[in-house]
Design a protein around this motif. Structure first.
Motif, PDB file in Angstrom:
ATOM      1  N   ILE A 190       2.257  -3.929   3.282  1.00 22.14           N
ATOM      2  CA  ILE A 190       3.646  -3.643   3.347  1.00 22.14           C
ATOM      3  C   ILE A 190       3.330  -2.065   3.410  1.00 22.14           C
ATOM      4  O   ILE A 190       2.390  -1.992   2.361  1.00 22.14           O
ATOM      5  CB  ILE A 190       4.449  -4.754   2.523  1.00 22.14           C
ATOM      6  CG1 ILE A 190       4.517  -6.115   2.031  1.00 22.14           C
ATOM      7  CG2 ILE A 190       5.837  -3.728   2.566  1.00 22.14           C
ATOM      8  CD1 ILE A 190       4.941  -6.705   1.112  1.00 22.14           C
ATOM      9  N   ALA A 191       3.505  -1.350   4.204  1.00 25.65           N
ATOM     10  CA  ALA A 191       2.880  -0.187   3.666  1.00 25.65           C
ATOM     11  C   ALA A 191       4.231   0.633   3.084  1.00 25.65           C
ATOM     12  O   ALA A 191       5.166   0.449   3.197  1.00 25.65           O
ATOM     13  CB  ALA A 191       2.931   1.012   5.196  1.00 25.65           C
ATOM     14  N   TYR A 192       4.107   1.371   2.525  1.00 25.80           N
ATOM     15  CA  TYR A 192       5.424   2.458   1.753  1.00 25.80           C
ATOM     16  C   TYR A 192       4.475   3.921   2.191  1.00 25.80           C
ATOM     17  O   TYR A 192       3.442   4.550   1.352  1.00 25.80           O
ATOM     18  CB  TYR A 192       5.266   2.392  -0.029  1.00 25.80           C
ATOM     19  CG  TYR A 192       6.305   1.027   0.541  1.00 25.80           C
ATOM     20  CD1 TYR A 192       7.572   0.989   0.089  1.00 25.80           C
ATOM     21  CD2 TYR A 192       5.475  -0.224  -0.110  1.00 25.80           C
ATOM     22  CE1 TYR A 192       7.952   0.231   0.036  1.00 25.80           C
ATOM     23  CE2 TYR A 192       6.053  -1.417   0.113  1.00 25.80           C
ATOM     24  CZ  TYR A 192       7.768  -1.125   0.005  1.00 25.80           C
ATOM     25  OH  TYR A 192       7.883  -2.554   0.008  1.00 25.80           O
ATOM     26  N   ASP A 193       4.698   4.567   2.771  1.00 29.07           N
ATOM     27  CA  ASP A 193       4.762   6.016   3.347  1.00 29.07           C
ATOM     28  C   ASP A 193       5.224   6.929   3.420  1.00 29.07           C
ATOM     29  O   ASP A 193       6.481   6.833   3.857  1.00 29.07           O
ATOM     30  CB  ASP A 193       4.309   5.638   5.268  1.00 29.07           C
ATOM     31  CG  ASP A 193       2.859   5.087   5.291  1.00 29.07           C
ATOM     32  OD1 ASP A 193       1.670   5.263   4.869  1.00 29.07           O
ATOM     33  OD2 ASP A 193       2.996   5.059   6.347  1.00 29.07           O
TER      34      ASP A 193
ATOM     35  N   VAL B  39       1.038  -1.224  -0.656  1.00 27.47           N
ATOM     36  CA  VAL B  39      -0.373   0.021   0.122  1.00 27.47           C
ATOM     37  C   VAL B  39       1.074   1.328  -0.379  1.00 27.47           C
ATOM     38  O   VAL B  39       1.548   1.550   0.697  1.00 27.47           O
ATOM     39  CB  VAL B  39      -1.514  -0.002   1.105  1.00 27.47           C
ATOM     40  CG1 VAL B  39      -1.897   0.869   0.913  1.00 27.47           C
ATOM     41  CG2 VAL B  39      -1.686  -1.589   1.131  1.00 27.47           C
ATOM     42  N   VAL B  40       1.202   2.144  -1.416  1.00 31.67           N
ATOM     43  CA  VAL B  40       1.734   3.456  -0.867  1.00 31.67           C
ATOM     44  C   VAL B  40       1.024   4.550  -1.176  1.00 31.67           C
ATOM     45  O   VAL B  40      -0.457   4.744  -1.607  1.00 31.67           O
ATOM     46  CB  VAL B  40       2.345   3.480  -2.544  1.00 31.67           C
ATOM     47  CG1 VAL B  40       3.058   4.422  -2.922  1.00 31.67           C
ATOM     48  CG2 VAL B  40       3.100   1.908  -2.884  1.00 31.67           C
ATOM     49  N   LEU B  41       1.446   5.202  -0.066  1.00 30.91           N
ATOM     50  CA  LEU B  41       0.884   6.698   0.238  1.00 30.91           C
ATOM     51  C   LEU B  41       1.614   7.347   0.076  1.00 30.91           C
ATOM     52  O   LEU B  41       2.878   7.656   1.092  1.00 30.91           O
ATOM     53  CB  LEU B  41       0.262   6.204   1.550  1.00 30.91           C
ATOM     54  CG  LEU B  41      -1.000   7.615   2.225  1.00 30.91           C
ATOM     55  CD1 LEU B  41      -1.731   8.225   1.621  1.00 30.91           C
ATOM     56  CD2 LEU B  41      -1.041   7.354   4.028  1.00 30.91           C
TER      57      LEU B  41
ATOM     58  N   ASP C 125       1.755  -9.647  -3.948  1.00 34.12           N
ATOM     59  CA  ASP C 125       0.830  -9.775  -4.516  1.00 34.12           C
ATOM     60  C   ASP C 125      -0.021  -9.167  -5.105  1.00 34.12           C
ATOM     61  O   ASP C 125      -0.870  -8.839  -6.693  1.00 34.12           O
ATOM     62  CB  ASP C 125      -0.222 -11.285  -4.255  1.00 34.12           C
ATOM     63  CG  ASP C 125       0.975 -12.558  -3.663  1.00 34.12           C
ATOM     64  OD1 ASP C 125       0.936 -12.998  -4.469  1.00 34.12           O
ATOM     65  OD2 ASP C 125       0.462 -12.428  -2.630  1.00 34.12           O
ATOM     66  N   GLY C 126      -0.505  -7.485  -4.291  1.00 29.58           N
ATOM     67  CA  GLY C 126      -1.008  -6.611  -4.995  1.00 29.58           C
ATOM     68  C   GLY C 126      -0.118  -5.362  -4.448  1.00 29.58           C
ATOM     69  O   GLY C 126       0.361  -5.535  -3.967  1.00 29.58           O
ATOM     70  N   ILE C 127      -0.266  -4.383  -5.564  1.00 30.47           N
ATOM     71  CA  ILE C 127      -0.238  -3.239  -5.486  1.00 30.47           C
ATOM     72  C   ILE C 127      -0.877  -2.266  -5.516  1.00 30.47           C
ATOM     73  O   ILE C 127      -2.103  -1.927  -6.581  1.00 30.47           O
ATOM     74  CB  ILE C 127       1.380  -2.780  -6.590  1.00 30.47           C
ATOM     75  CG1 ILE C 127       2.204  -3.893  -6.927  1.00 30.47           C
ATOM     76  CG2 ILE C 127       1.306  -1.576  -6.040  1.00 30.47           C
ATOM     77  CD1 ILE C 127       3.481  -3.441  -8.183  1.00 30.47           C
ATOM     78  N   LEU C 128      -1.574  -1.071  -4.346  1.00 30.12           N
ATOM     79  CA  LEU C 128      -1.718  -0.373  -4.451  1.00 30.12           C
ATOM     80  C   LEU C 128      -1.544   1.028  -4.399  1.00 30.12           C
ATOM     81  O   LEU C 128      -0.548   1.756  -3.084  1.00 30.12           O
ATOM     82  CB  LEU C 128      -3.075  -0.535  -3.365  1.00 30.12           C
ATOM     83  CG  LEU C 128      -4.400   0.326  -2.881  1.00 30.12           C
ATOM     84  CD1 LEU C 128      -5.788  -0.724  -2.639  1.00 30.12           C
ATOM     85  CD2 LEU C 128      -3.872   1.269  -2.162  1.00 30.12           C
ATOM     86  N   VAL C 129      -1.262   2.267  -5.532  1.00 29.09           N
ATOM     87  CA  VAL C 129      -1.455   3.369  -4.870  1.00 29.09           C
ATOM     88  C   VAL C 129      -2.556   4.417  -4.511  1.00 29.09           C
ATOM     89  O   VAL C 129      -3.237   4.380  -5.130  1.00 29.09           O
ATOM     90  CB  VAL C 129      -0.825   3.890  -6.228  1.00 29.09           C
ATOM     91  CG1 VAL C 129       0.036   5.300  -6.187  1.00 29.09           C
ATOM     92  CG2 VAL C 129       0.051   3.293  -5.918  1.00 29.09           C
ATOM     93  N   GLN C 130      -2.227   4.839  -3.648  1.00 26.50           N
ATOM     94  CA  GLN C 130      -3.634   5.472  -3.251  1.00 26.50           C
ATOM     95  C   GLN C 130      -3.798   6.518  -3.440  1.00 26.50           C
ATOM     96  O   GLN C 130      -2.655   7.933  -3.349  1.00 26.50           O
ATOM     97  CB  GLN C 130      -3.756   5.909  -1.711  1.00 26.50           C
ATOM     98  CG  GLN C 130      -5.168   6.527  -0.658  1.00 26.50           C
ATOM     99  CD  GLN C 130      -6.027   5.317  -0.506  1.00 26.50           C
ATOM    100  OE1 GLN C 130      -5.623   3.933  -0.570  1.00 26.50           O
ATOM    101  NE2 GLN C 130      -6.788   5.966  -0.173  1.00 26.50           N
TER     102      GLN C 130
END
Ligand SMILES: NC(=O)C1=CN([C@@H]2O[C@H](COP(=O)(O)OP(=O)(O)OC[C@H]3O[C@@H](n4cnc5c(N)ncnc54)[C@H](OP(=O)(O)O)[C@@H]3O)[C@@H](O)[C@H]2O)C=CC1
Ligand SMILES: Nc1nc(=O)c2c([nH]1)NC[C@@H]1CN(c3ccc(C(=O)N[C@@H](CCC(=O)O)C(=O)O)cc3)C=[N+]21
Ligand SMILES: [Mg+2]
Length: 284
Positions: free
Chosen positions: A66-69, A38-40, A93-98
């Protein structure tokens, strides 16, 4: 008629329990847990709330988050490099760019770089194209969550007239594709639509995703219609409200989603589903 409440809380919990059972079966078989990055970028308060909800539901579902702040000043090159690294990381497995991203970052360019097989938001043009061509793979979480809510409640869509208010890439457009796939007849309205009230008045199913509190008037709702409120608006009082004038709409509708406790919770539960779907589809 007073509408029944479409229970996003109960149904989202049911979905998360189903994901949890699939994760447990993997673990029992010696496989690893699915992992979601999770990319924030930056510190938008609403985004922080949503990302917090996503991390909490990952824990409930047994998914590793896995947080990427990253700081608001993150350069496009650095963000693209991070996405490339995550694309190649077999343990992700998954990539989410907020979204939304800070203005200096081109969201389309970043979304297009995400490996479509890891695009758990379903926003990549490849995944939207698959949905448009009646062969969906990873489907956008909010519209897929709405479909699950309708299915689990036993609401039939075949041949129904559906009117969507809002035509954004993340809500209105993919919602139209989902409803069409379910054999509804779909009208998509936006800021240039004429006679909006009349369009809504004809609808058996109304989906509102506009971003304006109480924008869809309760008086427009046809008796017995199903009302899905995707809007999330925070009032000065701190209270959340949707895009539909709830109290009046409820007197006309047969079913209606509350805000909070409706579509937002389904969005997060669907993200968990998409993450384990992506993990399994990648053969991990
Ligand atoms: N519950 C959930 O999980 C989620 C909730 N949301 C919420 O849903 C809402 C919409 O979000 P999003 O789609 O990102 O918003 P956008 O601002 O991207 O899109 C808004 C849409 O509404 C249309 N619109 C704006 N004003 C009018 C008007 N006067 N009459 C008719 N249509 C109008 C716009 O038209 P045009 O295309 O012409 O500009 C656009 O298509 C927000 O409240 C957001 O917080 C969003 C994502 C997930
Ligand atoms: N890449 C990306 N993917 C998204 O899916 C995405 C995004 N960006 N940007 C913003 C929107 C909005 N969104 C919500 C998530 C959870 C709730 C949610 O949990 N709502 C709860 C409570 C919310 C609260 O308490 O503030 C409810 O409605 O009951 C709402 C909205 C995901 N979005
Ligand atoms: Mg937007």
């Amino acid at each position: 008629m007073t509408a029944q409440i479409l229970d996003g809380k109960a149904i989202s919990q049911e979905i998360i329990a189903q994901v949890r059972a699939r994760v447990d079966a993997r673990l029992a078989g010696g496989k690893r847990a699915p992992a979601l990055a999770v990319v924030l970028v930056g510190s938008d308060p609403a985004s922080q709330v949503y990302v917090g909800n996503k991390k909490r539901q990952c824990e409930n579902a047994g998914i590793t988050s896995i947080a990427y702040d990253l700081p608001a000043e993150t350069s496009e090159a650095d963000l693209l490099a991070l996405v490339t690294k995550l694309n190649h990381d077999d343990a992700v497995d998954g990539i989410l760019v907020q979204l939304p991203l800070p203005k200096h970052l081109n969201a389309e360019k970043i979304i297009e770089l995400i490996d479509p097989a890891k695009d758990v938001d379903g926003f990549h043009p490849y995944n939207i194209g698959r949905l448009a061509l009646k062969m969906p793979l990873l489907r956008p979480c909010t519209p897929r969550g709405v479909m699950t809510l309708l299915e689990k409640t036993g609401i039939d869509l075949v041949g129904k007239d559906a009117v969507i208010v809002g035509a954004s890439n993340i809500v209105g457009r993919p919602q139209a594709l989902e409803l069409l796939l379910a054999r509804a007849t779909v009208t998509v309205c936006h800021s240039k639509t004429k006679d909006l009230a009349d369009k809504v008045r004809g609808a058996d199913v109304v989906v509102a995703g506009v971003g304006i509190p109480n924008f869809v008037k309760g008086e427009w709702i046809k008796p017995g219609a199903v009302v899905i409120d995707v809007g999330i608006n925070r009032l000065e009082s701190g209270k959340l409200c949707g895009d539909v004038e709830f109290d009046v709409a409820r007197e006309n509708a047969s079913w209606i989603t509350p805000v909070p406790g409706g579509v937002g919770l389904m969005t997060v539960a669907t993200l968990m589903q998409n993450t384990i779907d992506a993990c399994e589809a990648r053969g991990r």
